[in-house]
Design an enzyme around this catalytic site. Structure first.
Site, PDB file in Angstrom:
ATOM      1  N   ASP A  28      -1.360 -61.160 -97.282  1.00 40.86           N
ATOM      2  CA  ASP A  28      -2.579 -61.083 -98.038  1.00 40.86           C
ATOM      3  C   ASP A  28      -3.658 -61.975 -98.848  1.00 40.86           C
ATOM      4  O   ASP A  28      -3.843 -62.107 -99.735  1.00 40.86           O
ATOM      5  CB  ASP A  28      -1.932 -60.349 -99.390  1.00 40.86           C
ATOM      6  CG  ASP A  28      -1.099 -58.794 -99.042  1.00 40.86           C
ATOM      7  OD1 ASP A  28      -1.077 -58.753 -97.753  1.00 40.86           O
ATOM      8  OD2 ASP A  28      -0.807 -58.288 -99.818  1.00 40.86           O
ATOM      9  N   GLU A  76      -3.454 -55.934 -97.801  1.00 39.04           N
ATOM     10  CA  GLU A  76      -3.166 -54.732 -98.563  1.00 39.04           C
ATOM     11  C   GLU A  76      -4.515 -54.200 -98.913  1.00 39.04           C
ATOM     12  O   GLU A  76      -5.463 -55.004 -99.603  1.00 39.04           O
ATOM     13  CB  GLU A  76      -2.480 -55.308-100.114  1.00 39.04           C
ATOM     14  CG  GLU A  76      -2.167 -54.155-100.921  1.00 39.04           C
ATOM     15  CD  GLU A  76      -1.440 -54.272-102.135  1.00 39.04           C
ATOM     16  OE1 GLU A  76      -1.330 -53.547-103.098  1.00 39.04           O
ATOM     17  OE2 GLU A  76      -0.624 -55.320-102.276  1.00 39.04           O
ATOM     18  N   LYS A 134      -1.736 -52.909 -94.697  1.00 38.95           N
ATOM     19  CA  LYS A 134      -0.359 -52.153 -95.661  1.00 38.95           C
ATOM     20  C   LYS A 134      -0.959 -51.566 -96.630  1.00 38.95           C
ATOM     21  O   LYS A 134      -1.729 -52.112 -97.355  1.00 38.95           O
ATOM     22  CB  LYS A 134       0.620 -53.371 -95.973  1.00 38.95           C
ATOM     23  CG  LYS A 134       0.227 -54.179 -96.770  1.00 38.95           C
ATOM     24  CD  LYS A 134       1.175 -55.361 -96.646  1.00 38.95           C
ATOM     25  CE  LYS A 134       0.913 -56.554 -97.781  1.00 38.95           C
ATOM     26  NZ  LYS A 134       1.168 -56.221 -99.144  1.00 38.95           N
ATOM     27  N   CYS A 167       4.098 -59.593-103.183  1.00 41.56           N
ATOM     28  CA  CYS A 167       4.117 -59.220-101.971  1.00 41.56           C
ATOM     29  C   CYS A 167       4.835 -60.065-101.082  1.00 41.56           C
ATOM     30  O   CYS A 167       5.449 -59.301 -99.971  1.00 41.56           O
ATOM     31  CB  CYS A 167       2.600 -59.144-101.474  1.00 41.56           C
ATOM     32  SG  CYS A 167       1.497 -57.879-102.234  1.00 41.56           S
TER      33      CYS A 167
END
Length: 247
Positions: A28, A76, A134, A167
């Site tokens: 991320d 993300e 994701k 995360c």
């Protein structure tokens, strides 16, 4: 050597590190989490803390590529329809004034394809590197990451990215339960809170390495730089056409 100077044990525990069974997972590193006007910035957090891992990760990324270690990037974000945005996540983001899906300085907040959702230029993936999109905090939930790792024979994961306590940690825990041996790169991770960042590192070291190990980027570089060079880490450029000879 091919064992890291890591805590609480020398990683990996199952024998020397081998490029063919190792992946570097960069989690991320998106504008929304470390860029001006992005999600984290608009929540009022200091983005210098989430930008801190960029330089260490640039060095680790270059070394991993040179050693032929597989590199995987995660992002993300949600579908433009928000059909994959659970109500609990939407309501929380709304309550703090940064509703996911609403327009912001970097486009619609945490929506795939928007400027804020893009990975930062400093850690731009190569065309050959896989990107995992994701919808949640963990990189395994609702993605094909596990399938990709099993198919390519990767058993050991070097983890970097943001944020350490959300995360990155969720991914490390998910990976550990699935039998992947993980090492978190301490200065290659960053969090919005210094205490949480330190605690997330400490948690890994409990019970002899309950989620794996932790190591500095310098320790990781020492091992990656000592590995044999990948023959095809940088594809040779095609020679320019010899126009003069065809006249």
């Amino acid at each position: 050597g091919t064992m890291l100077r890591s805590q609480p044990y020398s990683w990996p525990c199952g024998g020397p590190l081998d490029a063919s069974t190792t992946a570097l997972v960069l989690i991320d590193m998106q504008h929304d989490f470390c860029g001006k006007g992005g999600y984290v910035d608009r929540m009022g957090y200091d983005i210098s803390a989430t930008r801190a891992p960029i330089k260490p990760l640039q060095r680790v990324l270059a070394a991993a590529r040179a050693a032929g270690v597989r590199v995987i990037h995660t992002r993300e974000g949600h579908r433009p329809s928000l059909a994959d945005l659970p109500q609990n996540k939407r309501l929380r983001s709304t309550a703090i004034g940064t509703e996911i899906g609403q327009p912001g300085p970097c486009g619609r907040v945490l929506v795939r394809g928007e400027p804020g959702w893009e990975l930062i230029d400093e850690l731009r993936p190569l065309p050959s590197e896989d990107i995992i999109d994701k919808p949640g905090k963990g990189s395994f939930f609702a993605t094909d990451l596990e399938h990709l790792l099993r198919t390519t024979g990767c058993q050991r994961l070097l983890l970097g990215g943001i944020t350490t306590d959300v995360c990155v940690h969720t991914t490390m825990r998910e990976a550990n339960d699935r039998g992947f041996e993980c090492c978190l790169i301490t200065d290659g991770t960053g969090a919005t809170d210094r205490g949480n960042h330190a605690a997330a590192h400490k948690m890994v070291t409990m019970q002899g390495g309950v989620f794996g190990a932790i190591a500095s980027s310098d320790a990781v570089l020492q091992v990656l730089d000592a590995m044999p060079r990948a023959r095809d880490s940088a594809p040779a450029a095609a020679p320019p056409p010899a126009a003069a000879e065809t006249l």
